[in-house]
Write an enzyme that holds these catalytic residues in place. Structure first.
Site, PDB file in Angstrom:
ATOM      1  N   GLY A  11       0.611  -1.165   0.023  1.00 50.99           N
ATOM      2  CA  GLY A  11       0.038   0.003   0.036  1.00 50.99           C
ATOM      3  C   GLY A  11       0.975   1.345  -0.051  1.00 50.99           C
ATOM      4  N   ARG A  72       0.632  -4.673  -4.920  1.00 52.51           N
ATOM      5  CA  ARG A  72       0.675  -5.909  -3.969  1.00 52.51           C
ATOM      6  C   ARG A  72       0.952  -7.167  -4.765  1.00 52.51           C
ATOM      7  NH1 ARG A  72      -0.724  -3.957   0.840  1.00 52.51           N
ATOM      8  NH2 ARG A  72      -2.333  -2.537   1.041  1.00 52.51           N
ATOM      9  N   ASP A 103       5.188  -5.025   5.836  1.00 52.22           N
ATOM     10  CA  ASP A 103       5.687  -6.251   6.235  1.00 52.22           C
ATOM     11  C   ASP A 103       5.691  -7.324   5.233  1.00 52.22           C
ATOM     12  OD1 ASP A 103       2.742  -6.744   6.467  1.00 52.22           O
ATOM     13  OD2 ASP A 103       2.648  -8.117   7.761  1.00 52.22           O
ATOM     14  N   THR A 126       4.224   2.569   5.516  1.00 54.03           N
ATOM     15  CA  THR A 126       2.832   2.128   5.693  1.00 54.03           C
ATOM     16  C   THR A 126       1.937   2.791   6.526  1.00 54.03           C
ATOM     17  OG1 THR A 126       1.231   0.530   6.251  1.00 54.03           O
ATOM     18  CG2 THR A 126       3.695   0.131   7.413  1.00 54.03           C
ATOM     19  N   ASP A 128      -0.368   2.157   8.359  1.00 50.38           N
ATOM     20  CA  ASP A 128      -0.787   1.447   9.523  1.00 50.38           C
ATOM     21  C   ASP A 128      -0.040   1.573  10.934  1.00 50.38           C
ATOM     22  OD1 ASP A 128      -2.938   0.768   8.198  1.00 50.38           O
ATOM     23  OD2 ASP A 128      -2.292  -1.438   7.859  1.00 50.38           O
ATOM     24  N   ASP A 130       2.381  -0.555  11.989  1.00 45.35           N
ATOM     25  CA  ASP A 130       2.312  -1.727  12.673  1.00 45.35           C
ATOM     26  C   ASP A 130       3.465  -2.293  12.489  1.00 45.35           C
ATOM     27  OD1 ASP A 130       1.964  -2.013   9.642  1.00 45.35           O
ATOM     28  OD2 ASP A 130       0.373  -3.686  10.045  1.00 45.35           O
ATOM     29  N   ARG A 172      -5.790  -2.797   8.971  1.00 45.17           N
ATOM     30  CA  ARG A 172      -6.325  -4.056   8.804  1.00 45.17           C
ATOM     31  C   ARG A 172      -6.373  -5.009   9.914  1.00 45.17           C
ATOM     32  NH1 ARG A 172      -5.686  -6.219   3.081  1.00 45.17           N
ATOM     33  NH2 ARG A 172      -4.063  -4.999   3.253  1.00 45.17           N
TER      34      ARG A 172
HETATM   35  O1  F6P Z   1      -1.453  -0.082   3.483  1.00 46.09           O
HETATM   36  C1  F6P Z   1      -2.147  -0.347   4.691  1.00 46.09           C
HETATM   37  C2  F6P Z   1      -3.628  -0.354   4.329  1.00 46.09           C
HETATM   38  O2  F6P Z   1      -4.003   0.978   3.881  1.00 46.09           O
HETATM   39  C3  F6P Z   1      -4.403  -0.979   5.201  1.00 46.09           C
HETATM   40  O3  F6P Z   1      -4.994  -0.162   6.271  1.00 46.09           O
HETATM   41  C4  F6P Z   1      -5.686  -1.557   4.384  1.00 46.09           C
HETATM   42  O4  F6P Z   1      -6.517  -2.346   5.287  1.00 46.09           O
HETATM   43  C5  F6P Z   1      -5.314  -1.879   3.124  1.00 46.09           C
HETATM   44  O5  F6P Z   1      -3.872  -1.182   3.017  1.00 46.09           O
HETATM   45  C6  F6P Z   1      -5.994  -1.840   1.871  1.00 46.09           C
HETATM   46  O6  F6P Z   1      -5.381  -2.312   0.936  1.00 46.09           O
HETATM   47  P1  F6P Z   1      -5.640  -2.192  -0.506  1.00 46.09           P
HETATM   48  O7  F6P Z   1      -5.407  -0.900  -1.138  1.00 46.09           O
HETATM   49  O8  F6P Z   1      -4.891  -3.181  -1.412  1.00 46.09           O
HETATM   50  O9  F6P Z   1      -7.014  -2.339  -0.819  1.00 46.09           O
END
Ligand code: F6P
Length: 321
Positions: A11, A72, A103, A126, A128, A130, A172
């Site tokens: 992300g 991703r 991660d 990120t 998050d 985390d 998430r």
């Molecule tokens: O990068 C982290 C995040 O923003 C999370 O908080 C979220 O759950 C996820 O990415 C969403 O991912 P995507 O953009 O692939 O839907």
């Protein structure tokens, strides 16, 4: 070290461009050439590489997203995919790889190094927050500001209509954004994935707020809390009969110009990543801890858990009387 590669993966997060800029400019100053990999590990396997100079990263420190693009990718999960990526790096005479991401991205970097000997340095990027091994991740501060701005606006309409607003923020698996936003946004209650407290209690909290004379309330829910914001809103609506609205903030939290804290963090960590490679470090993430730069083995960034600041729970509750 003559040439290093840099990629962003997973992300996107505001401040990634500031980190790329710091990598390119620090390396150039040290006489090291930088190649940028487009579209993360997916682009690496496809050979989407190009040399980046200091002027290529001009006018990017204030821009959200990532100029290198991101993806991703699951290609790194297969040994063949990793072998192909390593071959591309050899073909380009790359002596080390800097991975800016979370991660999932660090898993990719870790296996690339373990199996193919490519020195890899991780930079935590990120929203998050985390990752174990750094006080904060690049993008987190901006995401909190963006979410908070939305909460303030929703409070205006919530107060005018005397409604309950249940607001879902990203995260998430982690409640860092939710807890900060709950305290800074004056929320009545907050739900996070790290704490599977029952949703039933929120009915009593909202009823008590009404009894205290509050006509509207703000409830913050992290995306990863079971049932999400809709589950919490349904419980409130059914348990109190009060008019309740859900607002899911979503990907807006990943965009926008990075705030100063993210730009500074990204600049420091991008610079530190280059110095780490030059010092012969590999398989570590550069993070910020104790006021300085700290190294953490990549695998520990996901194997160990960075807990949320649980004091913020109490703080939000104390201040919401
Ligand atoms: O990068 C982290 C995040 O923003 C999370 O908080 C979220 O759950 C996820 O990415 C969403 O991912 P995507 O953009 O692939 O839907």
């Amino acid at each position: 070290m003559k040439r290093l590669a840099v990629l962003t993966s997973g992300g996107d997060a505001p401040g990634m461009n500031a980190a790329i800029r710091a990598v390119v400019r620090t390396a150039t100053q040290q006489g090291i050439e930088v190649v940028g990999v487009r579209r993360g590990f997916s682009g690496l396997h496809r050979g989407e590489l190009a040399v980046l100079g200091p002027r290529d990263v001009a006018n990017t420190i204030q821009r959200g997203g990532t100029i290198l693009l991101t993806a991703r990718s699951h290609t790194w999960r297969s040994p063949e995919g990793r072998a192909k990526g390593a071959q591309v790096l050899r073909d380009w005479n790359v002596d080390g790889l800097i991975v800016i991401g979370g991660d999932g991205s660090f898993h990719g970097g870790h296996y690339l190094q373990e199996e193919h000997g490519v020195p890899v340095i991780g930079v935590p990027g990120t929203i998050d927050n985390d990752l174990y091994g750094t006080d904060h991740t690049i993008g987190y501060f901006t995401a909190v500001e963006t979410a908070l701005d939305a909460v303030d606006k929703l409070r205006d309409t919530g107060a005018s209509h005397e409604r309950i607003f249940v607001i879902e923020v990203m995260g998430r698996h982690a409640g860092h954004i939710a807890l900060d936003v709950a305290v800074a946004g004056g929320a009545e209650e907050v739900f996070i994935p790290e704490d599977a407290k029952s949703v039933e209690g929120v009915v009593e909290i909202v009823k008590a707020s009404v009894a205290k004379g509050k006509a509207s309330s703000i409830i913050i829910v992290a995306e990863g809390y079971p049932g999400g914001a809709q589950g919490v809103a349904d419980a409130i609506q059914n348990g109190t009969g009060l008019e309740t609205r859900v607002s899911i903030l979503g990907h807006i939290q990943r965009g926008g110009a990075p705030v100063s804290s993210d730009r500074v963090l990204a600049s420091r960590l991008g610079e530190a990543a280059v110095y780490a490679l030059m010092d012969g470090e590999k398989g570590v993430m550069v993070g910020r801890g104790g006021g300085g730069i700290v190294y953490t083995p990549l695998h520990e960034t996901w194997e160990k858990r960075k807990d949320v600041n649980r004091d913020l729970y109490r703080c939000a509750k104390t201040l919401s009387i």
